[in-house]
Design an enzyme around this catalytic site. Structure first.
Site, PDB file in Angstrom:
ATOM      1  N   TYR A 179       5.743   8.953   7.567  1.00 28.82           N
ATOM      2  CA  TYR A 179       4.496   8.183   7.560  1.00 28.82           C
ATOM      3  C   TYR A 179       4.792   6.689   7.503  1.00 28.82           C
ATOM      4  O   TYR A 179       4.162   5.891   8.189  1.00 28.82           O
ATOM      5  CB  TYR A 179       3.690   8.616   6.339  1.00 28.82           C
ATOM      6  CG  TYR A 179       2.284   8.077   6.255  1.00 28.82           C
ATOM      7  CD1 TYR A 179       1.364   8.303   7.267  1.00 28.82           C
ATOM      8  CD2 TYR A 179       1.859   7.371   5.127  1.00 28.82           C
ATOM      9  CE1 TYR A 179       0.067   7.830   7.175  1.00 28.82           C
ATOM     10  CE2 TYR A 179       0.564   6.901   5.022  1.00 28.82           C
ATOM     11  CZ  TYR A 179      -0.326   7.134   6.052  1.00 28.82           C
ATOM     12  OH  TYR A 179      -1.609   6.671   5.945  1.00 28.82           O
ATOM     13  N   PRO A 208      -3.559   6.000  17.689  1.00 27.13           N
ATOM     14  CA  PRO A 208      -3.571   5.313  16.386  1.00 27.13           C
ATOM     15  C   PRO A 208      -3.549   6.244  15.166  1.00 27.13           C
ATOM     16  O   PRO A 208      -3.568   5.761  14.046  1.00 27.13           O
ATOM     17  CB  PRO A 208      -4.857   4.481  16.437  1.00 27.13           C
ATOM     18  CG  PRO A 208      -5.685   5.036  17.520  1.00 27.13           C
ATOM     19  CD  PRO A 208      -4.790   5.776  18.459  1.00 27.13           C
ATOM     20  N   LYS A 226       1.595   3.634  14.296  1.00 30.27           N
ATOM     21  CA  LYS A 226       3.000   3.320  14.605  1.00 30.27           C
ATOM     22  C   LYS A 226       3.159   2.236  15.671  1.00 30.27           C
ATOM     23  O   LYS A 226       4.232   1.654  15.810  1.00 30.27           O
ATOM     24  CB  LYS A 226       3.721   4.573  15.125  1.00 30.27           C
ATOM     25  CG  LYS A 226       3.793   5.721  14.161  1.00 30.27           C
ATOM     26  CD  LYS A 226       4.819   5.470  13.104  1.00 30.27           C
ATOM     27  CE  LYS A 226       4.938   6.633  12.165  1.00 30.27           C
ATOM     28  NZ  LYS A 226       5.402   6.244  10.851  1.00 30.27           N
ATOM     29  N   TYR A 271      -8.359  10.042   4.504  1.00 25.38           N
ATOM     30  CA  TYR A 271      -8.450  10.910   5.681  1.00 25.38           C
ATOM     31  C   TYR A 271      -9.398  12.052   5.335  1.00 25.38           C
ATOM     32  O   TYR A 271      -9.088  12.861   4.447  1.00 25.38           O
ATOM     33  CB  TYR A 271      -7.083  11.516   6.023  1.00 25.38           C
ATOM     34  CG  TYR A 271      -6.035  10.513   6.455  1.00 25.38           C
ATOM     35  CD1 TYR A 271      -6.170   9.803   7.646  1.00 25.38           C
ATOM     36  CD2 TYR A 271      -4.884  10.296   5.687  1.00 25.38           C
ATOM     37  CE1 TYR A 271      -5.199   8.901   8.058  1.00 25.38           C
ATOM     38  CE2 TYR A 271      -3.910   9.392   6.102  1.00 25.38           C
ATOM     39  CZ  TYR A 271      -4.078   8.703   7.284  1.00 25.38           C
ATOM     40  OH  TYR A 271      -3.120   7.807   7.691  1.00 25.38           O
ATOM     41  N   HIS A 321       0.852  -1.185   0.000  1.00 21.25           N
ATOM     42  CA  HIS A 321       0.000   0.000   0.000  1.00 21.25           C
ATOM     43  C   HIS A 321       0.884   1.229   0.000  1.00 21.25           C
ATOM     44  O   HIS A 321       1.821   1.300   0.789  1.00 21.25           O
ATOM     45  CB  HIS A 321      -0.860  -0.037   1.260  1.00 21.25           C
ATOM     46  CG  HIS A 321      -2.105   0.743   1.117  1.00 21.25           C
ATOM     47  ND1 HIS A 321      -2.104   2.108   1.013  1.00 21.25           N
ATOM     48  CD2 HIS A 321      -3.398   0.359   1.053  1.00 21.25           C
ATOM     49  CE1 HIS A 321      -3.355   2.509   0.890  1.00 21.25           C
ATOM     50  NE2 HIS A 321      -4.162   1.479   0.904  1.00 21.25           N
TER      51      HIS A 321
END
Ligand code: RFL
Length: 403
Positions: free
Chosen positions: A400, A305, A309, A213, A83
């Site tokens: 990220y 969350p 991580k 998002y 991804h």
């Protein structure tokens, strides 16, 4: 290993007693076992529960490398999917960030945490590892001595006492390892982000080929693929909300509204398999050690969350702790154990920094007051930088997907 019984409690010994069979405990257990270290895992839950507890799903490239290095990546290589893209939807429109082709050019592997835990568990047991399911650790005793021990209660309610040379606290934020730290031994830095999410798992195929998002005046909404049939969604909700207050219809309508389905296409709907309210909090313990007790994973540091991580840090810390314990127990070299906390904390604080940045990016402040207006203007400006600035995009990509 010796086993005996005195004063009612069964007595056992192992060089390393590991509390908790989540990603941290199981990676550690597998690596110690592979080097012939005498260890045992004490796990409160039963095996079925471990294999069905859906939590994380996004594994960083470095996590995959660690698992591959130790021959633990077979399942995720076969069933995980790469991804490399996320999409932001805001009042100003939407844009895609193909982070896999920016920064270090690294990608996530989407692989449900319960599948990783099942793989690690299967491997550990197949290699002859000792694991006590249904055994709840109650306290770590004498951690600052050369002979620490753990008291626990077994599945049938009987007390048990494990003597060890080292104890690894991999039992999460509410576990016995944290509870056993004497006052003043370790400092806890804590932050409550004052935001709560309704975490949902839906039996519905992902609706976009990216992490989604959505920043909306009604609150954040998130979309994350888990498998071709299952998707995780998040909805920002009121602090103290009950998950039961959200009917399936309300959930899907709210997701559609915040993800702006009218503009960007409908969401694939399906039964909601799981709903939990998560208060976004972060903490770090310093140091990650008290004498012979070492902390790893969520027991060491809680990551909210927002940046996915936690499981990745758990795997990284487990590898570092395993190497340090092996050096000590096999070669008598304790330098790695002395450096363990400092090495982990460098990664932990970087991950905390990025998570905090994500929290501020994704949540609109409510209310007409100056502070809320200021926050929302900053947030819009941050998103705009992310949309237009190449160097900002590279920075994002590196943090990220990195740990
Ligand atoms: P775990 O997985 O909590 O495992 C701890 C184990 O210890 C057992 N236990 C005990 N056993 C014996 N005695 C006791 N007294 C015990 N107390 C507890 C528990 O039963 C359990 O089996 O901790 P670990 O290994 O440190 O792993 C941490 C990760 O699980 C956690 O950081 C992640 O799930 C966080 N997280 C995510 N991380 C990512 O890297 N990527 C993601 O996409 C991601 N998504 C998430 C997440 C966490 C979430 N929740 C739980 C808020 C999504 C969600 C919804």
């Amino acid at each position: 290993m010796t086993e005996s019984r005195s004063s009612g409690a069964a007595q056992h010994t192992a060089d390393v007693v590991i509390l908790g069979a989540g990603p941290a405990g199981l990676v550690l257990g597998n690596l110690l076992l592979a080097r012939g270290i005498d260890c045992v895992l004490l796990e409160r839950a039963d095996r079925a529960h471990l294999g069905s507890r859906a939590r994380a799903g996004f594994l960083a490239a470095n996590t995959v490398r660690i698992l591959e290095r130790h021959g633990l990546a077979e399942g995720l290589r076969r069933r995980g999917r790469e991804h490399a893209s996320c999409e932001f939807r805001t009042e100003e429109g939407r844009f895609r960030l193909d982070y896999g082709s920016l920064g270090l050019g690294e990608r996530h592997t989407v692989y449900p945490q319960q599948d990783l835990v099942t793989d690690l568990l299967t491997r550990y047991l197949a290699d002859g590892g000792r694991l006590r399911f249904g055994t709840e650790a109650l306290a770590v005793l004498d951690a600052d001595s050369a002979r620490p021990s753990v008291t626990a209660r077994e599945a049938d309610g009987r007390p048990v006492h494990w003597r060890a040379r080292y104890v690894a606290g991999c039992d999460g934020r509410h576990g016995a390892a944290r509870r056993s730290l004497p006052p003043g031994a370790v400092r806890r830095y804590h932050r409550d982000h004052q935001v709560s999410w309704l975490g949902l798992l839906a039996e519905a195929p992902p609706s976009l080929d990216a992490v989604g998002y959505a920043v909306h005046e009604r609150g954040f909404a998130g979309h994350m693929a888990r498998t071709p049939e299952v998707t995780r969604y998040y909805l920002q909700c009121e602090r103290g909300s009950s998950p039961d207050a959200w009917s399936e219809e309300r959930i899907w309508d709210e997701l559609a509204l915040r993800m702006r389905s009218a503009d960007y296409g409908p969401l694939n709907r399906g039964p909601v398999l799981q709903r939990t309210v998560v208060d976004l909090e972060s903490d770090v313990l310093e140091p990650l050690r008290h004498g012979a007790l070492f902390l790893a994973g969520d027991a060491a540091s809680l990551l909210c969350p927002a940046a996915a991580k936690g499981a990745n840090l758990a795997v990284l810390e487990a590898e570092l702790l395993a190497a340090a314990l092996i050096d000590d127990l096999v070669r008598g070299d304790s330098a790695g154990l002395a450096r363990y906390s400092q090495r982990c904390l460098a990664h932990v604080w970087r991950a905390q920094e990025f998570s905090q940045w994500m929290v501020r990016l994704l949540h609109a402040a409510c209310g007409p007051d100056d502070a809320a207006l200021f926050h929302n203007s900053l947030r819009r400006s941050r998103i705009e930088s992310l949309r237009t600035s190449r160097s900002q995009q590279h920075w994002f990509a590196e943090h990220y997907v990195g740990v």
